[in-house]
Design a protein around this motif. Structure first.
Motif, mmCIF file in Angstrom:
data_model
loop_
_atom_site.group_PDB
_atom_site.id
_atom_site.type_symbol
_atom_site.label_atom_id
_atom_site.label_comp_id
_atom_site.label_asym_id
_atom_site.label_seq_id
_atom_site.Cartn_x
_atom_site.Cartn_y
_atom_site.Cartn_z
ATOM 1 N N ALA A 289 0.830 -1.208 0.000
ATOM 2 C CA ALA A 289 0.000 0.000 0.000
ATOM 3 C C ALA A 289 0.867 1.262 0.000
ATOM 4 O O ALA A 289 0.574 2.233 -0.710
ATOM 5 N N ALA A 290 1.935 1.248 0.773
ATOM 6 C CA ALA A 290 2.830 2.403 0.819
ATOM 7 C C ALA A 290 3.459 2.660 -0.551
ATOM 8 O O ALA A 290 3.541 3.808 -1.011
ATOM 9 N N LEU A 291 3.893 1.600 -1.203
ATOM 10 C CA LEU A 291 4.537 1.745 -2.511
ATOM 11 C C LEU A 291 3.539 2.166 -3.583
ATOM 12 O O LEU A 291 3.863 2.978 -4.465
ATOM 13 N N ALA A 292 2.322 1.643 -3.518
ATOM 14 C CA ALA A 292 1.299 2.043 -4.482
ATOM 15 C C ALA A 292 0.952 3.515 -4.319
ATOM 16 O O ALA A 292 0.776 4.240 -5.315
ATOM 17 N N ALA A 293 0.865 3.980 -3.072
ATOM 18 C CA ALA A 293 0.590 5.398 -2.828
ATOM 19 C C ALA A 293 1.727 6.268 -3.340
ATOM 20 O O ALA A 293 1.508 7.333 -3.932
ATOM 21 N N GLU A 294 2.956 5.810 -3.142
ATOM 22 C CA GLU A 294 4.110 6.569 -3.619
ATOM 23 C C GLU A 294 4.095 6.676 -5.139
ATOM 24 O O GLU A 294 4.354 7.750 -5.708
ATOM 25 N N ASN A 295 3.759 5.591 -5.814
ATOM 26 C CA ASN A 295 3.706 5.625 -7.274
ATOM 27 C C ASN A 295 2.583 6.518 -7.785
ATOM 28 O O ASN A 295 2.720 7.162 -8.827
ATOM 29 N N ARG A 296 1.472 6.566 -7.074
ATOM 30 C CA ARG A 296 0.399 7.467 -7.484
ATOM 31 C C ARG A 296 0.876 8.913 -7.429
ATOM 32 O O ARG A 296 0.568 9.716 -8.320
ATOM 33 N N ALA A 297 1.614 9.260 -6.382
ATOM 34 C CA ALA A 297 2.140 10.626 -6.286
ATOM 35 C C ALA A 297 3.158 10.896 -7.392
ATOM 36 O O ALA A 297 3.157 11.971 -8.007
ATOM 37 N N LEU A 298 4.011 9.920 -7.671
ATOM 38 C CA LEU A 298 5.027 10.094 -8.702
ATOM 39 C C LEU A 298 4.425 10.171 -10.108
ATOM 40 O O LEU A 298 5.065 10.692 -11.029
ATOM 41 N N ALA A 299 3.203 9.656 -10.274
ATOM 42 C CA ALA A 299 2.574 9.642 -11.593
ATOM 43 C C ALA A 299 2.014 10.997 -12.002
ATOM 44 O O ALA A 299 1.569 11.161 -13.143
ATOM 45 N N THR A 300 2.031 11.974 -11.101
ATOM 46 C CA THR A 300 1.564 13.316 -11.463
ATOM 47 C C THR A 300 2.313 13.790 -12.706
ATOM 48 O O THR A 300 3.541 13.741 -12.746
ATOM 49 N N PRO A 301 1.603 14.245 -13.734
ATOM 50 C CA PRO A 301 2.280 14.623 -14.986
ATOM 51 C C PRO A 301 3.357 15.684 -14.781
ATOM 52 O O PRO A 301 3.164 16.651 -14.053
ATOM 53 N N ARG A 302 4.490 15.485 -15.436
ATOM 54 C CA ARG A 302 5.579 16.462 -15.404
ATOM 55 C C ARG A 302 5.543 17.362 -16.632
ATOM 56 O O ARG A 302 6.098 18.459 -16.618
ATOM 57 N N SER A 303 4.903 16.889 -17.698
ATOM 58 C CA SER A 303 4.908 17.638 -18.950
ATOM 59 C C SER A 303 4.091 18.925 -18.865
ATOM 60 O O SER A 303 4.240 19.808 -19.721
ATOM 61 N N VAL A 304 3.223 19.053 -17.852
ATOM 62 C CA VAL A 304 2.419 20.269 -17.731
ATOM 63 C C VAL A 304 3.170 21.374 -17.010
ATOM 64 O O VAL A 304 2.680 22.497 -16.881
ATOM 65 N N ASP A 305 4.373 21.065 -16.541
ATOM 66 C CA ASP A 305 5.172 22.047 -15.819
ATOM 67 C C ASP A 305 6.145 22.707 -16.789
ATOM 68 O O ASP A 305 6.607 22.094 -17.746
ATOM 69 N N SER A 306 6.457 23.957 -16.544
ATOM 70 C CA SER A 306 7.442 24.658 -17.361
ATOM 71 C C SER A 306 7.991 25.834 -16.574
ATOM 72 O O SER A 306 7.224 26.567 -15.944
ATOM 73 N N LEU A 307 9.312 25.980 -16.594
ATOM 74 C CA LEU A 307 9.976 27.141 -16.000
ATOM 75 C C LEU A 307 10.874 27.758 -17.064
ATOM 76 O O LEU A 307 11.723 27.067 -17.628
ATOM 77 N N PRO A 308 10.704 29.045 -17.368
ATOM 78 C CA PRO A 308 11.555 29.665 -18.388
ATOM 79 C C PRO A 308 13.016 29.644 -17.975
ATOM 80 O O PRO A 308 13.356 29.776 -16.798
ATOM 81 N N THR A 309 13.904 29.484 -18.959
ATOM 82 C CA THR A 309 15.345 29.467 -18.716
ATOM 83 C C THR A 309 16.042 30.367 -19.726
ATOM 84 O O THR A 309 15.416 30.883 -20.662
ATOM 85 N N SER A 310 17.345 30.523 -19.539
ATOM 86 C CA SER A 310 18.203 31.283 -20.451
ATOM 87 C C SER A 310 17.665 32.694 -20.694
ATOM 88 O O SER A 310 17.489 33.117 -21.834
ATOM 89 N N ALA A 311 17.434 33.416 -19.596
ATOM 90 C CA ALA A 311 16.974 34.813 -19.677
ATOM 91 C C ALA A 311 15.724 34.941 -20.547
ATOM 92 O O ALA A 311 15.568 35.864 -21.337
#
Length: 491
Positions: free
Chosen positions: A375-397
């Motif tokens: 159960a602990a590992l399944a909960a951890e994987n659910r949190a890790l499954a949050t999409p990363r592609s929707v995040d963006s931080l501008p770089t290089s000025a």
């Protein structure tokens, strides 16, 4: 186009077969770039600065220094080094990309990459520091430094200065540093590693799930082909067929075809084709995307055979980020439904088996806490499954004002796969234990083979003992693909 099985073999140490005619294509691209450079017009990253400094012209006598400075300044990664199989794949993908001739590099650059791969001299590439746009700049800079005799390299597993890589250091020509740094090869290699692990774990989950059905005296009716044909989802149809094959001939199943008062099994047993099948479809789509990316040219600017040099954005790893996010969803869901099957097996009301799968409950706790771990590992994987592609931080000025975060999206797949391996190992232990209570009835031949694998490293649970070693022994079998090889998904 190189296929994924060949790339998987490269990860395992096999040589890379380069496409026919790659030398001619590479030489042509280098010649086009040299001709354009002789015209003395501005070419981004060749005789100009980079990013926000693209309008700064660089004098001809400083072009080699420009490329070397680029490598040194961009080698700003951090974190643990990438695993050796991933680095092998990065080297292969970078060589394949540069060899298509659209990057303008000399044959010597591709040959140097191939020499590192053939010698298994693997650059030390810190895992973190790329946002997956303008290429995997920081990690690829760490790789490229080894080509010029700097940075660090693993030789026979020992971490050594890059000068000890065993190749003649390159003096970079125009654009060669930029071509080495630009590109999605790191994020793609890590995502492919996650894909290959997920594919194996999906196969293992079908074996574990079928074993759990028999342990709980569940029905195989939900796997009937007619049910899945009416829906038409290809992954679901294929997984149902695999489950039918795994359970065919089970004496345990035959023993309760008549007179069973249960009308329907819980979803974690009954809906396996629907869940695993949807995961399979996600993985198949991700495989298509990543195979294309593995064969792509993703640096910038690109040198065309007609003499044009075009500045674009193939280095933006959005396709890789999306693929990694879908792989993460599949890993999380396979773990979530496996944990529910474990919970079912240890619950005497749902399974009809002794509580926590041990004969003398109370004196012995059996698999009580193993389910908590799952159960602990399944909960951890659910949190890790949050999409990363929707995040963006501008770089290089703010020149690079939208990024994919593909490398981070891919990196978390390794941890998720480890977690799922452990969850499935617990399910396999529980299901194998459940079958002990049905003796002398036996399960099907494929599932007997699965139970034999478990019993080869973990004895039946007759009394409480140190649980973790059993879990780890089965997890290593899962990770090595021993259970995955017991099932074949139809095409």
């Amino acid at each position: 186009m190189i296929a994924l099985p060949a790339l998987r073999a490269v990860m395992a140490g096999a040589p890379l077969a380069m496409p026919e005619g790659w030398r001619a294509a590479t030489e042509q691209g280098a010649a086009v770039l040299a001709a354009r450079l002789a015209e003395d017009g501005p070419i981004y990253g060749v005789n100009t600065g980079f990013g926000k400094l693209a309008s700064t012209r660089i004098a001809p006598e400083k072009l080699a220094q420009l490329q070397l400075n680029l490598l040194r300044s961009h080698a700003a990664g951090t974190g643990a080094p990438l695993p050796a199989p991933v680095v092998r794949l990065v080297l292969a993908l970078k060589a394949l990309s540069l060899s298509r001739g659209a990057s303008g590099v000399r044959v010597a650059v591709v040959e140097a990459l191939l020499q590192l791969l053939a010698a298994d001299a693997l650059p030390v590439i810190p895992a973190k520091g790329s946002v997956g746009a303008s290429g995997d700049l920081a990690p690829l800079a760490h790789l490229a430094l080894v080509l010029v005799g700097e940075g660090e390299v693993f030789v026979n597993g020992a971490r050594r200065p890059g000068a000890e890589a065993g190749i003649a250091p390159l003096t970079l020509g125009p654009k060669e540093g930029l071509a080495l740094l630009n590109g999605t090869q790191v994020s793609t290699a890590i995502a492919l590693s996650g894909l290959f692990a997920a594919q194996s774990l999906l196969h293992t989950s079908l074996v574990a799930g079928a074993l759990s059905v028999d342990a709980a005296r569940g029905s195989d009716t939900p796997f009937d082909a007619r049910i899945h044909a009416l829906r038409g989802q290809p992954g679901q149809i294929r997984c149902a067929a695999a489950l039918r094959g795994l359970m065919a001939g089970s004496a345990i199943r035959d023993s309760h075809r008549e007179g069973d008062t249960r009308v329907q099994d819980p979803y974690s047993l009954r809906c396996q084709p629907q869940v695993a099948g949807a995961c399979l479809d996600l993985l198949d789509h991700a495989a298509t995307v990543l195979q294309r990316e593995a064969n792509a040219v993703t640096d910038n600017p690109l040198v065309m055979a007609d003499g044009d040099i075009l500045s674009g954005g193939n280095f933006h790893a959005e396709p890789v980020a999306f693929a990694a996010d879908t792989i993460a969803l599949a890993l999380a869901e396979l773990g979530a439904i496996s944990e529910r099957r474990i919970a079912l097996l240890v619950d005497p009301v749902l399974s009809g088996l002794p509580a926590f799968l041990v004969a003398e409950g109370g004196l012995h706790s059996g698999f009580m806490i193993a389910q908590v771990t799952a159960a602990a590992l399944a909960a951890e994987n659910r949190a890790l499954a949050t999409p990363r592609s929707v995040d963006s931080l501008p770089t290089s000025a703010n020149q690079e004002d939208h990024v994919s975060m593909a490398t981070g999206a891919a990196l978390r797949l390794m941890e998720m796969a480890e977690n799922l391996s452990s969850i499935l190992s617990i399910e396999l232990l529980c299901a194998a234990q459940g079958l002990e209570f049905h003796r002398p009835l036996t399960t099907s031949a494929p599932l007997q083979a699965a139970q034999a694998l478990v019993r080869g490293v973990a004895a039946p649970w007759d009394a409480d003992r140190f649980m973790a070693p059993d879990m780890e022994a089965v997890r290593l079998l899962v990770q090595g693909g021993a259970f995955a090889r017991l099932v074949e998904l139809p095409a």
